[in-house]
Write a protein that holds these residues in place. Structure first.
Motif, PDB file in Angstrom:
ATOM      1  N   TYR A 100      31.094 -11.445  77.781  1.00  0.00           N
ATOM      2  CA  TYR A 100      30.685 -10.089  77.405  1.00  0.00           C
ATOM      3  C   TYR A 100      31.890  -9.173  77.205  1.00  0.00           C
ATOM      4  O   TYR A 100      32.868  -9.254  77.936  1.00  0.00           O
ATOM      5  CB  TYR A 100      29.808  -9.470  78.502  1.00  0.00           C
ATOM      6  CG  TYR A 100      28.444 -10.102  78.621  1.00  0.00           C
ATOM      7  CD1 TYR A 100      27.357  -9.589  77.938  1.00  0.00           C
ATOM      8  CD2 TYR A 100      28.239 -11.220  79.431  1.00  0.00           C
ATOM      9  CE1 TYR A 100      26.097 -10.156  78.043  1.00  0.00           C
ATOM     10  CE2 TYR A 100      26.988 -11.805  79.548  1.00  0.00           C
ATOM     11  CZ  TYR A 100      25.920 -11.269  78.860  1.00  0.00           C
ATOM     12  OH  TYR A 100      24.685 -11.831  78.960  1.00  0.00           O
TER      13      TYR A 100
ATOM     14  N   VAL B 182      20.718 -12.784  78.477  1.00  0.00           N
ATOM     15  CA  VAL B 182      20.489 -11.944  77.300  1.00  0.00           C
ATOM     16  C   VAL B 182      21.769 -11.297  76.772  1.00  0.00           C
ATOM     17  O   VAL B 182      22.722 -11.059  77.503  1.00  0.00           O
ATOM     18  CB  VAL B 182      19.443 -10.836  77.568  1.00  0.00           C
ATOM     19  CG1 VAL B 182      18.048 -11.429  77.689  1.00  0.00           C
ATOM     20  CG2 VAL B 182      19.782  -9.998  78.787  1.00  0.00           C
TER      21      VAL B 182
ATOM     22  N   GLU C 122      30.699  -9.628  84.412  1.00  0.00           N
ATOM     23  CA  GLU C 122      30.260  -9.934  83.036  1.00  0.00           C
ATOM     24  C   GLU C 122      31.333 -10.693  82.249  1.00  0.00           C
ATOM     25  O   GLU C 122      31.308 -10.704  81.018  1.00  0.00           O
ATOM     26  CB  GLU C 122      29.907  -8.624  82.309  1.00  0.00           C
ATOM     27  CG  GLU C 122      28.845  -7.766  83.006  1.00  0.00           C
ATOM     28  CD  GLU C 122      27.464  -8.408  83.059  1.00  0.00           C
ATOM     29  OE1 GLU C 122      27.145  -9.185  82.151  1.00  0.00           O
ATOM     30  OE2 GLU C 122      26.728  -8.141  84.021  1.00  0.00           O
TER      31      GLU C 122
ATOM     32  N   TYR D 220      27.526  -3.918  78.126  1.00  0.00           N
ATOM     33  CA  TYR D 220      28.183  -5.218  77.947  1.00  0.00           C
ATOM     34  C   TYR D 220      27.441  -6.008  76.876  1.00  0.00           C
ATOM     35  O   TYR D 220      26.233  -6.218  76.984  1.00  0.00           O
ATOM     36  CB  TYR D 220      28.223  -5.965  79.287  1.00  0.00           C
ATOM     37  CG  TYR D 220      29.189  -5.305  80.248  1.00  0.00           C
ATOM     38  CD1 TYR D 220      30.520  -5.688  80.269  1.00  0.00           C
ATOM     39  CD2 TYR D 220      28.786  -4.257  81.068  1.00  0.00           C
ATOM     40  CE1 TYR D 220      31.426  -5.055  81.111  1.00  0.00           C
ATOM     41  CE2 TYR D 220      29.686  -3.619  81.909  1.00  0.00           C
ATOM     42  CZ  TYR D 220      31.011  -4.021  81.924  1.00  0.00           C
ATOM     43  OH  TYR D 220      31.917  -3.394  82.751  1.00  0.00           O
TER      44      TYR D 220
ATOM     45  N   TYR E 290      16.164 -15.130  86.728  1.00  0.00           N
ATOM     46  CA  TYR E 290      16.717 -14.106  85.818  1.00  0.00           C
ATOM     47  C   TYR E 290      15.634 -13.659  84.833  1.00  0.00           C
ATOM     48  O   TYR E 290      15.402 -12.471  84.633  1.00  0.00           O
ATOM     49  CB  TYR E 290      17.928 -14.706  85.115  1.00  0.00           C
ATOM     50  CG  TYR E 290      18.651 -13.808  84.124  1.00  0.00           C
ATOM     51  CD1 TYR E 290      19.883 -13.245  84.442  1.00  0.00           C
ATOM     52  CD2 TYR E 290      18.123 -13.554  82.857  1.00  0.00           C
ATOM     53  CE1 TYR E 290      20.576 -12.446  83.530  1.00  0.00           C
ATOM     54  CE2 TYR E 290      18.791 -12.759  81.949  1.00  0.00           C
ATOM     55  CZ  TYR E 290      20.017 -12.210  82.282  1.00  0.00           C
ATOM     56  OH  TYR E 290      20.683 -11.427  81.367  1.00  0.00           O
TER      57      TYR E 290
ATOM     58  N   PHE F 123      24.584   1.436  80.405  1.00  0.00           N
ATOM     59  CA  PHE F 123      23.263   0.920  80.031  1.00  0.00           C
ATOM     60  C   PHE F 123      23.157  -0.534  80.466  1.00  0.00           C
ATOM     61  O   PHE F 123      24.017  -1.363  80.146  1.00  0.00           O
ATOM     62  CB  PHE F 123      23.087   1.010  78.509  1.00  0.00           C
ATOM     63  CG  PHE F 123      21.753   0.510  78.004  1.00  0.00           C
ATOM     64  CD1 PHE F 123      20.566   1.029  78.494  1.00  0.00           C
ATOM     65  CD2 PHE F 123      21.684  -0.480  77.030  1.00  0.00           C
ATOM     66  CE1 PHE F 123      19.330   0.577  78.025  1.00  0.00           C
ATOM     67  CE2 PHE F 123      20.467  -0.938  76.539  1.00  0.00           C
ATOM     68  CZ  PHE F 123      19.284  -0.401  77.040  1.00  0.00           C
ATOM     69  N   GLY F 124      22.095  -0.852  81.191  1.00  0.00           N
ATOM     70  CA  GLY F 124      21.803  -2.232  81.572  1.00  0.00           C
ATOM     71  C   GLY F 124      20.540  -2.689  80.882  1.00  0.00           C
ATOM     72  O   GLY F 124      19.535  -1.954  80.839  1.00  0.00           O
ATOM     73  N   TYR F 125      20.570  -3.886  80.308  1.00  0.00           N
ATOM     74  CA  TYR F 125      19.382  -4.406  79.617  1.00  0.00           C
ATOM     75  C   TYR F 125      19.043  -5.828  80.070  1.00  0.00           C
ATOM     76  O   TYR F 125      18.083  -6.423  79.592  1.00  0.00           O
ATOM     77  CB  TYR F 125      19.604  -4.367  78.090  1.00  0.00           C
ATOM     78  CG  TYR F 125      20.807  -5.191  77.668  1.00  0.00           C
ATOM     79  CD1 TYR F 125      22.091  -4.635  77.662  1.00  0.00           C
ATOM     80  CD2 TYR F 125      20.669  -6.537  77.341  1.00  0.00           C
ATOM     81  CE1 TYR F 125      23.195  -5.397  77.319  1.00  0.00           C
ATOM     82  CE2 TYR F 125      21.760  -7.300  76.997  1.00  0.00           C
ATOM     83  CZ  TYR F 125      23.023  -6.732  76.992  1.00  0.00           C
ATOM     84  OH  TYR F 125      24.107  -7.507  76.667  1.00  0.00           O
ATOM     85  N   GLY F 126      19.835  -6.382  80.998  1.00  0.00           N
ATOM     86  CA  GLY F 126      19.579  -7.734  81.519  1.00  0.00           C
ATOM     87  C   GLY F 126      19.572  -7.672  83.034  1.00  0.00           C
ATOM     88  O   GLY F 126      18.828  -6.880  83.628  1.00  0.00           O
ATOM     89  N   SER F 127      20.459  -8.444  83.654  1.00  0.00           N
ATOM     90  CA  SER F 127      20.474  -8.445  85.124  1.00  0.00           C
ATOM     91  C   SER F 127      20.865  -7.080  85.683  1.00  0.00           C
ATOM     92  O   SER F 127      20.530  -6.756  86.825  1.00  0.00           O
ATOM     93  CB  SER F 127      21.434  -9.516  85.647  1.00  0.00           C
ATOM     94  OG  SER F 127      22.774  -9.175  85.340  1.00  0.00           O
ATOM     95  N   LEU F 128      21.560  -6.276  84.874  1.00  0.00           N
ATOM     96  CA  LEU F 128      21.939  -4.947  85.377  1.00  0.00           C
ATOM     97  C   LEU F 128      20.709  -4.060  85.582  1.00  0.00           C
ATOM     98  O   LEU F 128      20.767  -3.076  86.299  1.00  0.00           O
ATOM     99  CB  LEU F 128      22.938  -4.269  84.429  1.00  0.00           C
ATOM    100  CG  LEU F 128      24.319  -4.946  84.346  1.00  0.00           C
ATOM    101  CD1 LEU F 128      25.206  -4.244  83.327  1.00  0.00           C
ATOM    102  CD2 LEU F 128      25.002  -4.958  85.703  1.00  0.00           C
TER     103      LEU F 128
HETATM  104  C1  SIN Z   1      23.177  -6.378  81.198  1.00  0.00           C
HETATM  105  O1  SIN Z   1      22.441  -6.644  82.138  1.00  0.00           O
HETATM  106  O2  SIN Z   1      23.158  -5.234  80.693  1.00  0.00           O
HETATM  107  C2  SIN Z   1      24.178  -7.361  80.658  1.00  0.00           C
HETATM  108  C3  SIN Z   1      23.751  -8.767  80.687  1.00  0.00           C
HETATM  109  C4  SIN Z   1      23.467  -9.338  82.059  1.00  0.00           C
HETATM  110  O3  SIN Z   1      24.329  -9.226  82.948  1.00  0.00           O
HETATM  111  O4  SIN Z   1      22.408  -9.896  82.271  1.00  0.00           O
END
Ligand code: SIN
Length: 186
Positions: A93, A56, A89, A120, A155, A10-15
């Motif tokens: 993280y 984040v 990460e 992460y 970002y 699961f990615g919630y930021g840059s992923l």
């Molecule tokens: C994510 O993207 O899931 C982790 C935080 C990031 O690398 O921005």
């Protein structure tokens, strides 16, 4: 590492917007009981040790739902993918596994909607953690920070754009976006 089975990430930021790793499938997904916050300091990507940026993390919040993207990673490449992601990460993280809600794929039939997924998390006990601050303070820090991966502003703006593309709401992210654009206006 489980043999022979695809793994979910699961990615919630840059992923969400920079998935520079091999994956078989990308799907909107969400996690319940967690909310996204720009509370993690970044000294290696969007800031430097003397002037950290803000990125984040997920923070537990009963009743909350955080929207992001699920990636299905093939078992043959999983060791390599997660070694690279652990490195990417590494600025605070931890890799954890939590239940993830996949958006239904109408073409895929009755696949399970809840899967175990890796993700992460940066918790409050890591040395780069910054924690909460007033919104204008966070926005100003994002506007003025830059690190080896580029401006912190990129970002935030790319995250907000990606969430809009999948019709996902996140008042924290969108309020910060409005505030940095206001601060940046001539
Ligand atoms: C994510 O993207 O899931 C982790 C935080 C990031 O690398 O921005």
């Amino acid at each position: 590492m489980s043999q022979g089975q695809d793994l979910w990430l699961f990615g919630y930021g840059s992923l969400i917007w920079r998935p520079d790793f091999a994956h078989r499938e990308r799907r909107p997904a969400s996690i319940d009981g967690w909310t996204r916050r720009f509370w993690q300091g970044s000294t290696d990507h969007r800031g430097v040790p003397e002037a950290p940026g803000r990125v984040v993390t997920l923070v537990p919040e009963p009743g909350a739902r955080c929207h992001g993207v699920a990636y299905r990673v093939a078992p043959e490449v999983a060791a390599q993918v997660f070694a690279e992601l652990d490195h990417r990460e590494r600025g605070g993280y931890l890799r954890v596994e939590l239940p993830l809600r996949l958006a239904r794929d109408p073409a895929a039939g009755p696949d399970p909607q809840i899967v175990a997924a890796r993700m992460y998390l940066a918790t409050a006990d890591n040395p780069n953690y910054l924690g909460p601050a007033p919104l204008p303070t966070i926005a100003a820090q994002i506007l003025h920070s830059r690190g080896p991966s580029g401006p912190n502003l990129e970002y935030l703006l790319r995250l907000a754009e990606s969430l809009r593309e999948q019709d996902a709401d996140d008042e924290h992210v969108f309020a910060l976006e409005r505030e940095v654009l206001r601060l940046r206006a001539p």
